[in-house]
Design a protein around this motif. Structure first.
Motif, PDB file in Angstrom:
ATOM      1  N   VAL A  74       0.817  -1.216   0.000  1.00  0.00           N
ATOM      2  CA  VAL A  74       0.000   0.000   0.000  1.00  0.00           C
ATOM      3  C   VAL A  74       0.855   1.272   0.000  1.00  0.00           C
ATOM      4  O   VAL A  74       0.459   2.296  -0.563  1.00  0.00           O
ATOM      5  CB  VAL A  74      -0.994   0.017   1.182  1.00  0.00           C
ATOM      6  N   VAL A  80      -4.841   3.374  -3.296  1.00  0.00           N
ATOM      7  CA  VAL A  80      -5.290   2.272  -2.440  1.00  0.00           C
ATOM      8  C   VAL A  80      -6.810   2.357  -2.312  1.00  0.00           C
ATOM      9  O   VAL A  80      -7.345   3.387  -1.890  1.00  0.00           O
ATOM     10  CB  VAL A  80      -4.641   2.351  -1.044  1.00  0.00           C
ATOM     11  N   SER A  82     -10.525   1.639  -0.824  1.00  0.00           N
ATOM     12  CA  SER A  82     -11.105   1.467   0.512  1.00  0.00           C
ATOM     13  C   SER A  82     -12.615   1.363   0.408  1.00  0.00           C
ATOM     14  O   SER A  82     -13.249   2.061  -0.385  1.00  0.00           O
ATOM     15  CB  SER A  82     -10.748   2.659   1.411  1.00  0.00           C
ATOM     16  N   ILE A  91      -6.107   2.388   6.718  1.00  0.00           N
ATOM     17  CA  ILE A  91      -5.203   2.744   5.624  1.00  0.00           C
ATOM     18  C   ILE A  91      -4.373   3.975   5.985  1.00  0.00           C
ATOM     19  O   ILE A  91      -3.160   4.011   5.748  1.00  0.00           O
ATOM     20  CB  ILE A  91      -5.998   2.982   4.316  1.00  0.00           C
ATOM     21  N   VAL A  96      -0.356   5.949   4.571  1.00  0.00           N
ATOM     22  CA  VAL A  96      -0.820   6.212   3.210  1.00  0.00           C
ATOM     23  C   VAL A  96      -1.524   7.566   3.234  1.00  0.00           C
ATOM     24  O   VAL A  96      -2.438   7.784   4.028  1.00  0.00           O
ATOM     25  CB  VAL A  96      -1.801   5.119   2.725  1.00  0.00           C
TER      26      VAL A  96
END
Length: 299
Positions: A74, A80, A82, A91, A96
């Motif tokens: 990630v 990424v 979600s 996350i 990130v």
């Protein structure tokens, strides 16, 4: 993941974007093959369950095996995906940046949409769908069911899925259907039920909840993964799979007037149809790809 990278490395320049499910993009991230042609790579790890609360030490150790690898993926991806809810928080905790997080939905086929029916009796019919793995909360559910069975007669509960004999409760109000692979058989059982119970310790965006919503069921679920996006005015969202709170939630559904339960069931069906059908999920993802690639071209 390495084999996938080898298969596509000679033709990678033909593509505009790499969409990787789970660890399938790891080979690209490790080798940097896609970077030579400036091809963005986005990853989708669904529920990030290994960063959610483990129900016991064994599951905790299992989760630990994947954490380092997932962090690498990630942090090195260009985007990424979600499901939202608590998954956004996970996350972000993995360092990130928020601008790399892309919202998405899980989806179901339209064939799950069913008419919403009113239960005109006093007997409330609940159902659980899933495996009896520890994170699904079957042990806590059993303890809550024992409380309800001792306190009321107007109660029925069905289990769909492989439940070990040692976990079964022996009461005429509890039915065990075993593992069912035929969707129409599951739909037939759901058509007779009022409420799905999902007492999990960790989840992504559970397909079983979406299917139950489309089938016109109210929902009782724990606030894990993205379940709070699914349980709004159509059921009860629990902070965690606490036995007493779970028992109270079942009692609350039992006590609802028929009309109020019917409204919950209608809300489930409407939410599933408006947001979580596969064709709408696909449209959302394709439009997202197009917007992203257009923005890259203009930058």
């Amino acid at each position: 993941a390495q084999n996938i990278c080898k298969e596509f490395q000679s033709t990678i320049s033909q593509y505009d974007l790499i969409y990787a499910q789970g660890f399938s993009g790891w080979g690209f991230l490790a080798s940097g093959v896609h970077r030579k042609d400036n091809i963005p790579l986005r990853v989708n790890f669904h529920g990030f369950e290994m960063f959610q609360k483990a129900p016991n030490l064994r599951v905790k150790l299992e989760y630990k095996l994947f954490k380092k690898a997932l962090k690498y993926n990630v942090r090195n991806a260009d985007g990424v995906y979600s499901f939202g809810g608590k998954i956004d928080e996970i996350i972000k905790s993995l360092a990130v940046s928020e601008d790399k997080i892309i919202q998405q939905n899980n989806g179901i086929d339209e064939s799950w949409l069913a008419p919403v029916t009113m239960n005109n009796t006093q007997v409330r019919k609940f159902v659980f769908i899933g495996r009896a793995e520890r994170r699904k909360g079957v042990e806590e559910l059993n303890l809550a069911l024992k409380q309800r069975l001792a306190e009321t007669k107007d109660f029925s509960f069905s289990f769909i899925g492989p439940i070990a004999e040692k976990l079964k409760l022996h009461d005429s109000r509890i039915q065990y259907h075993g593992e069912i692979r035929e969707p129409n058989e599951i739909r037939a059982i759901l058509a007779e039920c009022d409420c799905l119970v999902c007492p999990s310790h960790s989840e992504g965006m559970p397909t079983v909840i979406l299917e139950a919503m489309a089938s016109g069921l109210a929902i009782v679920a724990t606030n894990v993964g993205a379940t709070k996006r699914l349980v709004i005015d159509n059921g009860i969202l629990l902070a965690n799979p606490d036995v007493n709170e779970l028992s109270k939630a079942l009692q609350a559904i039992e006590s609802l007037p028929n009309e109020e339960l019917y409204e919950m069931k209608k809300s489930s069906r409407t939410l599933a149809e408006n947001k979580f059908l596969w064709r709408k999920v696909a449209e959302q993802k394709l439009n997202d790809f197009k917007r992203y690639l257009k923005a890259r071209q203009l930058s």
